[in-house]
Design a protein around this motif. Structure first.
Motif, PDB file in Angstrom:
ATOM      1  N   ASP A 198       0.713  -1.212  -0.091  1.00 53.02           N
ATOM      2  CA  ASP A 198      -0.029  -0.041   0.107  1.00 53.02           C
ATOM      3  C   ASP A 198       0.832   1.541  -0.054  1.00 53.02           C
ATOM      4  OD1 ASP A 198      -2.518  -1.133  -0.180  1.00 53.02           O
ATOM      5  OD2 ASP A 198      -2.956  -1.073   2.083  1.00 53.02           O
ATOM      6  N   ALA A 199       2.031   1.386   0.924  1.00 55.00           N
ATOM      7  CA  ALA A 199       2.941   2.476   1.033  1.00 55.00           C
ATOM      8  C   ALA A 199       3.622   2.690  -0.285  1.00 55.00           C
ATOM      9  CB  ALA A 199       3.607   2.170   2.164  1.00 55.00           C
ATOM     10  N   ILE A 200       4.228   1.464  -0.638  1.00 52.36           N
ATOM     11  CA  ILE A 200       5.090   1.422  -1.944  1.00 52.36           C
ATOM     12  C   ILE A 200       4.159   2.385  -3.064  1.00 52.36           C
ATOM     13  CG2 ILE A 200       6.083   0.274  -3.893  1.00 52.36           C
ATOM     14  CD1 ILE A 200       7.152  -1.733  -1.652  1.00 52.36           C
ATOM     15  N   TYR A 201       3.035   1.685  -3.323  1.00 55.09           N
ATOM     16  CA  TYR A 201       2.465   2.372  -4.536  1.00 55.09           C
ATOM     17  C   TYR A 201       1.655   3.743  -4.284  1.00 55.09           C
ATOM     18  CZ  TYR A 201       2.453  -2.081  -7.296  1.00 55.09           C
ATOM     19  OH  TYR A 201       3.102  -3.133  -7.978  1.00 55.09           O
ATOM     20  N   ALA A 202       1.605   4.038  -2.897  1.00 55.03           N
ATOM     21  CA  ALA A 202       1.065   5.581  -2.615  1.00 55.03           C
ATOM     22  C   ALA A 202       2.458   6.277  -2.637  1.00 55.03           C
ATOM     23  CB  ALA A 202       0.418   5.368  -1.299  1.00 55.03           C
ATOM     24  N   GLY A 203       3.423   5.806  -2.579  1.00 60.78           N
ATOM     25  CA  GLY A 203       4.674   6.848  -2.519  1.00 60.78           C
ATOM     26  C   GLY A 203       4.756   7.297  -1.269  1.00 60.78           C
ATOM     27  N   LYS A 204       4.593   6.494  -0.286  1.00 63.98           N
ATOM     28  CA  LYS A 204       4.673   6.750   1.115  1.00 63.98           C
ATOM     29  C   LYS A 204       5.669   5.880   1.627  1.00 63.98           C
ATOM     30  CE  LYS A 204      -0.072   8.546   1.763  1.00 63.98           C
ATOM     31  NZ  LYS A 204      -1.318   8.242   2.383  1.00 63.98           N
ATOM     32  N   PRO A 205       6.574   6.343   3.065  1.00 71.32           N
ATOM     33  CA  PRO A 205       7.359   5.571   3.429  1.00 71.32           C
ATOM     34  C   PRO A 205       6.718   4.341   4.100  1.00 71.32           C
ATOM     35  CG  PRO A 205       7.466   7.789   4.247  1.00 71.32           C
ATOM     36  CD  PRO A 205       6.261   7.729   3.441  1.00 71.32           C
ATOM     37  N   ILE A 206       7.276   3.084   4.044  1.00 73.50           N
ATOM     38  CA  ILE A 206       6.769   2.060   4.860  1.00 73.50           C
ATOM     39  C   ILE A 206       7.526   2.119   6.394  1.00 73.50           C
ATOM     40  CG2 ILE A 206       6.760   0.712   2.719  1.00 73.50           C
ATOM     41  CD1 ILE A 206       9.230  -0.718   3.559  1.00 73.50           C
ATOM     42  N   LYS A 207       6.719   1.719   7.364  1.00 77.34           N
ATOM     43  CA  LYS A 207       7.081   1.692   8.667  1.00 77.34           C
ATOM     44  C   LYS A 207       7.864   0.361   9.004  1.00 77.34           C
ATOM     45  CE  LYS A 207       3.373   4.790  10.393  1.00 77.34           C
ATOM     46  NZ  LYS A 207       1.979   4.764  11.215  1.00 77.34           N
ATOM     47  N   VAL A 208       8.893   0.515   9.357  1.00 79.88           N
ATOM     48  CA  VAL A 208       9.955  -0.637   9.461  1.00 79.88           C
ATOM     49  C   VAL A 208      10.373  -0.600  10.961  1.00 79.88           C
ATOM     50  CG1 VAL A 208      12.206  -1.720   9.001  1.00 79.88           C
ATOM     51  CG2 VAL A 208      10.842  -0.205   7.287  1.00 79.88           C
TER      52      VAL A 208
END
Length: 335
Positions: A198-208
């Motif tokens: 979801d984050a990748i395709y929305a151009g948002k950072p993923i929470k790691v």
């Protein structure tokens, strides 16, 4: 064979119900279609099940005692696969009563109905979360699991104890399944891989979390399903070698068993993120965060007992599983 699959609109429940239907089994699905995550995904899974003429559906929550009792009386289930539950470690910090209602009260209703309905075998979802603070790896069903790190984990351990009590008192064969980080097509949106995509395709950072130092035993959905459908007709039996002076948590004098279902491989979270980036062709922005309350740093399943019982070991490589998962995600979301 008439099988009740609870949580039939959920991730694992949907796949198990569909496989049983393809195998010619009559299936009654039960689900409350709650809003814990996007109901449209649950309805899409359910729509696929409704396409089978051997499928019937009951909309209810496990804690709806009268509806559950009526369903057992009407359909006379021979086997029950209880996959409905309030899931999620982090949500249990915010809404603990949801877990008592569904996972404790609801499971009690299932046990009572199995008792009075003369069900041949109850297979139910436990979780790798029951290993809690254990650090001896890989996790074995013979390990002590008395140190849960979340209420969710505590309710799953409680399910195992409740099932054992009913097996001991009433001779009901019960098998608990400790699932390890299940992923794949039609997966839950609150799970890490879905959130990452979801984050990748929305151009948002993923929470790691834990600054990326997380290790999981990722298990592909097809391996979960194969294990479950092999276990359903194989009712748990008392272990003639059980020694009450040196009790093994994995077996019992009662017809009760628990099994790990995992891929028996440790995958570093950063490696999995790299596979997602490779499959999508997009480099993910990353937000590194500390460990979340209730989480554990590493999981790893010892599946020797499962293999001995059913002659099958989950083995889908993470590389292949991620490729299939991303392909489904892109198709479902039109990416």
């Amino acid at each position: 064979m008439t099988v009740l699959v609870t949580g039939a609109a959920g991730f694992i429940g949907y796949h198990v119900a569909e496989r049983l239907l393809r195998d010619g089994v009559r299936v009654v699905g039960l689900d409350n279609l709650n809003s814990y995550y996007d109901v449209r995904l649950k309805e899409a899974r359910l729509a696929r099940l409704r396409g089978h003429n051997r499928f019937a559906f009951v909309r209810a929550a496990l804690e709806d005692r009268q509806v559950i009792e009526d369903a057992f009386a009407e359909h006379r289930f021979t086997h029950v696969v209880n996959l409905a539950a309030q899931a999620g470690v982090r949500h249990s910090l915010e809404a603990p009563r949801d877990y008592i209602d569904s996972n404790i009260v609801g499971f009690m209703n299932i046990l009572e109905c199995c008792r009075h309905g003369e069900v041949a075998h109850l297979v139910y979802a436990s979780s790798s979360s029951v290993y809690g603070g254990n650090e001896k790896l890989p996790f074995s069903v013979s390990d002590n699991v008395d140190h849960p790190k979340s209420l969710y984990a505590a309710t799953k351990k409680a399910n195992e104890l409740m099932a054992h009590a009913y097996s001991s008192l009433y001779g009901i064969p019960t098998t608990g399944l400790r699932f390890f980080t299940v992923y794949g097509p039609w997966g839950r949106p609150d799970m890490a891989m879905y959130l990452f995509l979801d984050a990748i395709y929305a151009g948002k950072p993923i929470k790691v979390f834990n600054n990326g130092d997380m290790i999981r035993d990722f298990t592909y959905i097809d391996d979960i399903v194969e294990s479950v459908v092999r276990l359903v007709p194989q009712a748990a039996a008392p272990d003639p070698g059980f020694d009450p002076k040196a009790p093994d948590p994995a077996t019992s004098w009662a017809p009760a068993r628990v099994y790990n279902i995992g891929n028996s491989r440790q995958e570093h979270l950063m490696h999995v993120i790299g596979l997602l980036e490779q499959a999508t062709g997009i480099e993910a922005a990353k937000e590194f965060l500390p460990m979340q309350p209730g989480d554990v740093q590493a999981t790893w399943a010892d599946t020797a007992a499962l293999e001995a019982a059913i002659g099958f070991t989950p083995d889908t490589p993470i590389e292949e599983g991620v490729r299939r998962y991303v392909a489904w995600y892109r198709d479902y979301h039109g990416k």
